[in-house]
Scaffold this motif. Structure first.
Motif, PDB file in Angstrom:
ATOM      1  N   TYR A   8       5.075  -9.612  -8.176  1.00  0.00           N
ATOM      2  CA  TYR A   8       3.841  -8.903  -7.887  1.00  0.00           C
ATOM      3  C   TYR A   8       4.015  -7.422  -8.220  1.00  0.00           C
ATOM      4  N   PRO A   9       2.967  -6.762  -8.742  1.00  0.00           N
ATOM      5  CA  PRO A   9       3.047  -5.310  -8.922  1.00  0.00           C
ATOM      6  C   PRO A   9       3.317  -4.641  -7.573  1.00  0.00           C
ATOM      7  N   ILE A  10       4.019  -3.534  -7.596  1.00  0.00           N
ATOM      8  CA  ILE A  10       4.436  -2.869  -6.360  1.00  0.00           C
ATOM      9  C   ILE A  10       3.250  -2.563  -5.446  1.00  0.00           C
ATOM     10  N   HIS A  11       2.146  -2.134  -6.024  1.00  0.00           N
ATOM     11  CA  HIS A  11       1.013  -1.731  -5.188  1.00  0.00           C
ATOM     12  C   HIS A  11       0.349  -2.918  -4.493  1.00  0.00           C
ATOM     13  N   GLU A  12       0.644  -4.152  -4.954  1.00  0.00           N
ATOM     14  CA  GLU A  12       0.063  -5.331  -4.326  1.00  0.00           C
ATOM     15  C   GLU A  12       0.959  -5.927  -3.246  1.00  0.00           C
ATOM     16  N   ILE A  13       2.242  -5.576  -3.246  1.00  0.00           N
ATOM     17  CA  ILE A  13       3.196  -6.191  -2.316  1.00  0.00           C
ATOM     18  C   ILE A  13       2.860  -5.806  -0.880  1.00  0.00           C
ATOM     19  N   GLU A  14       2.811  -6.809   0.007  1.00  0.00           N
ATOM     20  CA  GLU A  14       2.492  -6.559   1.415  1.00  0.00           C
ATOM     21  C   GLU A  14       3.685  -6.810   2.339  1.00  0.00           C
ATOM     22  N   MET A  15       4.659  -7.563   1.850  1.00  0.00           N
ATOM     23  CA  MET A  15       5.904  -7.724   2.603  1.00  0.00           C
ATOM     24  C   MET A  15       7.056  -7.737   1.617  1.00  0.00           C
ATOM     25  N   ALA A  16       8.002  -6.809   1.786  1.00  0.00           N
ATOM     26  CA  ALA A  16       9.168  -6.688   0.921  1.00  0.00           C
ATOM     27  C   ALA A  16      10.405  -6.911   1.778  1.00  0.00           C
ATOM     28  N   VAL A  17      11.131  -7.982   1.493  1.00  0.00           N
ATOM     29  CA  VAL A  17      12.293  -8.346   2.300  1.00  0.00           C
ATOM     30  C   VAL A  17      13.561  -7.951   1.540  1.00  0.00           C
ATOM     31  N   PRO A  18      14.277  -6.901   2.006  1.00  0.00           N
ATOM     32  CA  PRO A  18      15.487  -6.475   1.314  1.00  0.00           C
ATOM     33  C   PRO A  18      16.652  -7.421   1.582  1.00  0.00           C
ATOM     34  N   GLN A  22      13.026   3.919  -7.298  1.00  0.00           N
ATOM     35  CA  GLN A  22      12.473   4.883  -8.243  1.00  0.00           C
ATOM     36  C   GLN A  22      11.292   5.623  -7.646  1.00  0.00           C
ATOM     37  N   LEU A  23      10.561   4.964  -6.765  1.00  0.00           N
ATOM     38  CA  LEU A  23       9.416   5.595  -6.104  1.00  0.00           C
ATOM     39  C   LEU A  23       9.853   6.526  -4.970  1.00  0.00           C
ATOM     40  N   GLY A  24      11.155   6.526  -4.670  1.00  0.00           N
ATOM     41  CA  GLY A  24      11.673   7.435  -3.654  1.00  0.00           C
ATOM     42  C   GLY A  24      12.029   6.773  -2.347  1.00  0.00           C
ATOM     43  N   LEU A  25      12.035   5.432  -2.311  1.00  0.00           N
ATOM     44  CA  LEU A  25      12.390   4.729  -1.089  1.00  0.00           C
ATOM     45  C   LEU A  25      13.865   4.334  -1.126  1.00  0.00           C
ATOM     46  N   ALA A  26      14.326   3.669  -0.064  1.00  0.00           N
ATOM     47  CA  ALA A  26      15.742   3.330   0.058  1.00  0.00           C
ATOM     48  C   ALA A  26      16.203   2.473  -1.109  1.00  0.00           C
ATOM     49  N   ASN A  27      17.506   2.551  -1.385  1.00  0.00           N
ATOM     50  CA  ASN A  27      18.097   1.843  -2.514  1.00  0.00           C
ATOM     51  C   ASN A  27      18.749   0.553  -2.016  1.00  0.00           C
ATOM     52  N   TYR A  28      18.046  -0.578  -2.168  1.00  0.00           N
ATOM     53  CA  TYR A  28      18.553  -1.871  -1.720  1.00  0.00           C
ATOM     54  C   TYR A  28      19.172  -2.637  -2.884  1.00  0.00           C
ATOM     55  N   GLU A  29      20.005  -3.619  -2.548  1.00  0.00           N
ATOM     56  CA  GLU A  29      20.595  -4.489  -3.557  1.00  0.00           C
ATOM     57  C   GLU A  29      19.532  -5.329  -4.253  1.00  0.00           C
ATOM     58  N   ALA A  30      18.596  -5.873  -3.479  1.00  0.00           N
ATOM     59  CA  ALA A  30      17.533  -6.734  -4.012  1.00  0.00           C
ATOM     60  C   ALA A  30      16.387  -6.776  -3.016  1.00  0.00           C
ATOM     61  N   ILE A  31      15.208  -7.117  -3.506  1.00  0.00           N
ATOM     62  CA  ILE A  31      14.033  -7.266  -2.649  1.00  0.00           C
ATOM     63  C   ILE A  31      13.238  -8.477  -3.107  1.00  0.00           C
ATOM     64  N   GLU A  32      12.880  -9.357  -2.157  1.00  0.00           N
ATOM     65  CA  GLU A  32      11.938 -10.442  -2.409  1.00  0.00           C
ATOM     66  C   GLU A  32      10.572 -10.018  -1.882  1.00  0.00           C
ATOM     67  N   ALA A  33       9.537 -10.295  -2.652  1.00  0.00           N
ATOM     68  CA  ALA A  33       8.211  -9.736  -2.353  1.00  0.00           C
ATOM     69  C   ALA A  33       7.195 -10.832  -2.066  1.00  0.00           C
ATOM     70  N   PHE A  34       6.215 -10.490  -1.208  1.00  0.00           N
ATOM     71  CA  PHE A  34       5.201 -11.447  -0.780  1.00  0.00           C
ATOM     72  C   PHE A  34       3.844 -10.746  -0.656  1.00  0.00           C
ATOM     73  N   VAL A  35       2.806 -11.542  -0.881  1.00  0.00           N
ATOM     74  CA  VAL A  35       1.427 -11.081  -0.688  1.00  0.00           C
ATOM     75  C   VAL A  35       0.748 -12.059   0.258  1.00  0.00           C
ATOM     76  N   ARG A  36      -0.006 -11.532   1.201  1.00  0.00           N
ATOM     77  CA  ARG A  36      -0.688 -12.405   2.160  1.00  0.00           C
ATOM     78  C   ARG A  36      -2.048 -12.818   1.621  1.00  0.00           C
ATOM     79  N   TRP A  37      -2.328 -14.123   1.696  1.00  0.00           N
ATOM     80  CA  TRP A  37      -3.614 -14.658   1.250  1.00  0.00           C
ATOM     81  C   TRP A  37      -4.665 -14.376   2.314  1.00  0.00           C
ATOM     82  N   LYS A  38      -5.798 -13.827   1.872  1.00  0.00           N
ATOM     83  CA  LYS A  38      -6.888 -13.522   2.808  1.00  0.00           C
ATOM     84  C   LYS A  38      -7.938 -14.629   2.720  1.00  0.00           C
ATOM     85  N   PHE A  39      -8.123 -15.359   3.821  1.00  0.00           N
ATOM     86  CA  PHE A  39      -9.109 -16.441   3.838  1.00  0.00           C
ATOM     87  C   PHE A  39     -10.512 -15.843   3.906  1.00  0.00           C
TER      88      PHE A  39
END
Length: 638
Positions: free
Chosen positions: A561-571, A621-638
């Motif tokens: 997902y594009p960064i601006h769409e991510i709603e949960m990022a699990v490092p 790169q956006l200035g946040l913490a430097n993690y090894e990896a991040i899995e990303a999620f978007v919440r579906w809105k009913f």
């Protein structure tokens, strides 16, 4: 606003473009335009000369034309058709031939005279191909040229089979296919090695002679090449850019295919916009990455010189905007994908309560769970949630034939009696005989599909156990649509939906995780998601627990997902990345070279690790913490 849109199209879009909400709506509109042409020609006692395309793109156009014929009396008696191309060599009766395609989707379903149908002949002797192609051109000219030419667009930018390097004045000819074009066709042929290396195609110059040219493109997979064709410079490397020279062309797109056009992707560069919070977030992330400058370091001048002066004027100063967007991104990051107990969750992606949630992770294929969100999967189990996994399909298509023989040989050697050994030997002999004469893309017999499914089932169990799930939380749905789809594309999904509703009622989840890969609307991932969504929508009408059920979407090993769409990022820590890798390794049949690797030569575990490390890199790169990896999620809105 209409005038601004016109100016924007003049600046960025070099051809007329019409965008529809869905491919269905666009296809129906194109079909009706063709219908009107046919009827107008009939009224004047003339023939309608159609240039037709093949592939997934025009199928819904043909479906609507068939409906108009059957239900509204549209006649094709006055229609003459010329198809764009055909593989070479190719027998017209082969399943992969465009003759078979056109008969299946249009010609056998309407009243067009057989003598009015023209499709390049893939059986012409090699020494006669040149003369045949010249004759094909003469036939088109003898009818006064094409009234409408339908086109799709390949990911190389080809139109017809005019691959990169084609000349703008080229005529009908024999061409060599690009490697990417052959890879895209590999599933239809049972492997790239079975795809012909050549094709006969109308030339770019032939297409240009049509009185009206309609290029259609659907879904995100085409977005990048569509942008290049519409907004890019003329280039022999992208033959579709030649269409910019035509006064008779129109691009018909759905929203996904149009998503990278400037007016949709970065609209602030094209015109004044209404600066919603979401659009501002997207623009600030874009600006930060564009300048390779952390969000908190962006200045008013950066905004003003990159088309965002209006944003600073309305919602500035820049630093205030920076702080808001930075905080929004920071709040997406959580090490507690099931919610963190005993904390204020008002700015967290997930709820704190209940502390132990019922979770079900739907995996379209038996390895999507660990490939796409293996780290989060492990963390949910480690943090004490009641995690279930549901493997929606058997995945039996993606197992090598050699593996079947290897497993059968083991079973024969392990047999405890002569009778059992004889029975297994018979299956082995039949399988081996079948494989020796198996044609490209031929569907396996049921017993072989069962064995392939059991191979993948065993791997999935091993992976889920490694994650930490008890056996009773591992579910194999084997949804019926998957094997039915091998024999017919017209399948009903009601039994799949009912089965999914039963499982959801059994688990009563607070969280549902589902694959959100929608780039291919005909792919298994999309079908599997639609089944889950329909099941949840129906359950929301009757079951109270669904009011507290959230649906989270993950993506596969190819795109994020594009960064601006991510709603949960699990490092993920380096140790968690390693655990995820081991879980993926449990799927031995998918290691090294899988049956359907797609464009990417990397192994699945490498793709997964690269994707999650790239996401982490973008956050840093956006200035946040430097993690090894991040899995990303978007919440579906009913």
């Amino acid at each position: 606003m209409a005038r601004l849109n016109l100016l924007e199209e003049t600046r960025f879009e070099k051809v007329p473009v019409k965008v529809y909400p869905t491919a269905d709506e666009a296809s129906i509109d194109v079909a009706h335009r063709i219908s009107h042409l046919i009827q107008s020609k009939q009224h004047n006692g003339e023939k309608a000369i159609l240039g037709l395309a093949t592939g997934a793109t025009p199928i819904k156009v043909y479906r609507e034309l068939v409906r108009l014929h059957r239900e509204e009396g549209l006649s094709f008696q006055n229609v003459v058709t010329f198809n764009l191309d055909e593989y070479y060599p190719m027998h017209p009766t082969a399943d992969q031939s465009y003759v078979s395609f056109m008969k299946k989707h249009l010609f056998d379903l309407v009243d067009i005279p057989t003598e009015n149908i023209h499709i390049p002949d893939g059986t012409v002797p090699a020494d006669q191909v040149h003369a045949y192609c010249e004759d094909y051109e003469r036939k088109i000219s003898s009818y006064g040229g094409l009234d409408i030419q339908l086109l799709g667009i390949g990911r190389t930018g080809h139109i017809g089979f005019n691959e990169p390097g084609s000349a703008p004045n080229s005529g009908t000819r024999l061409v060599t296919l690009d490697d990417l074009t052959r890879r895209d066709a590999s599933r239809d042929f049972g492997g790239k090695e079975n795809v012909p290396t050549k094709a006969i195609t109308m030339g770019v110059g032939t297409i240009f002679k049509a009185k009206e040219i309609i290029l259609m493109a659907w879904n995100e997979k085409k977005a990048e090449i569509v942008k290049k064709a519409i907004e890019g410079e003329l280039s022999a490397d992208i033959p579709a850019t030649y269409l910019q020279l035509s006064d008779n062309v129109e691009f018909i797109l759905d929203q996904d295919a149009a998503s990278l056009l400037t007016r949709f992707d970065t609209p602030w560069l094209a015109e004044d916009v209404v600066w919603t919070d979401e659009l501002a977030k997207k623009a600030v992330v874009w600006l930060s990455l564009e300048l390779d400058k952390a969000i908190l370091k962006l200045t008013d001048d950066d905004y003003n010189t990159h088309g965002m002066a209006q944003l600073v004027t309305e919602k500035g100063p820049a630093y205030g905007i920076n702080i808001r967007v930075f905080n929004e991104l920071q709040r997406t990051i959580t090490g507690w994908p099931g919610g963190k107990p005993g904390v204020d969750d008002s700015n967290r992606p997930e709820r704190a309560n209940p502390a132990s949630k019922n979770v079900i992770l739907f995996s379209p294929h038996p390895d999507d769970d660990v490939i796409s969100m293996g780290g989060t999967f492990i963390r949910l189990a480690d943090q004490g949630h009641q995690v279930h996994v549901a493997y929606q399909t058997s995945g039996n298509t993606a197992v090598w034939d050699d593996d079947v023989l290897r497993y059968l040989e083991f079973v024969i050697d392990f047999a405890s009696s002569a009778e059992e050994k004889e029975a297994k030997q018979k299956i082995y002999d039949e399988a081996r005989t079948f494989f020796e004469s198996k044609k490209p893309n031929q569907v396996d017999p049921e017993v072989i599909r069962t064995i392939k499914g059991l191979i993948r089932k065993g791997e999935a169990i091993a992976g889920a156990r490694f994650v930490g799930l008890p056996d009773e939380h591992i579910h194999f749905q084997d949804l019926p649509f998957y094997d039915r789809g091998k024999f017919s594309k017209e399948v009903d999904f009601e039994d799949d939906i009912q089965q999914t509703m039963e499982l959801l009622r059994q688990v009563k989840p607070h969280q549902v995780f589902a694959a959100g890969d929608f780039a291919d609307p005909h792919g298994t991932h999309r079908v599997c998601f639609d089944i889950i969504l329909q099941a949840l929508i129906r359950l929301r009408e009757t079951d109270e627990w669904t009011k507290d059920c959230w649906l989270w979407l993950y993506r596969g090993a190819w795109h994020e997902y594009p960064i601006h769409e991510i709603e949960m990022a699990v490092p993920l820590s380096p140790q968690e990345v390693k655990r995820k890798r081991i879980a993926i390794f449990k799927h031995q049949s998918q290691k090294d070279v899988p049956v359907f690797p797609g464009d990417d030569p990397r192994e699945f575990w490498v793709r997964a690790e690269d994707r999650t490390s790239e996401t982490a890199g973008l956050y840093h790169q956006l200035g946040l913490a430097n993690y090894e990896a991040i899995e990303a999620f978007v919440r579906w809105k009913f």
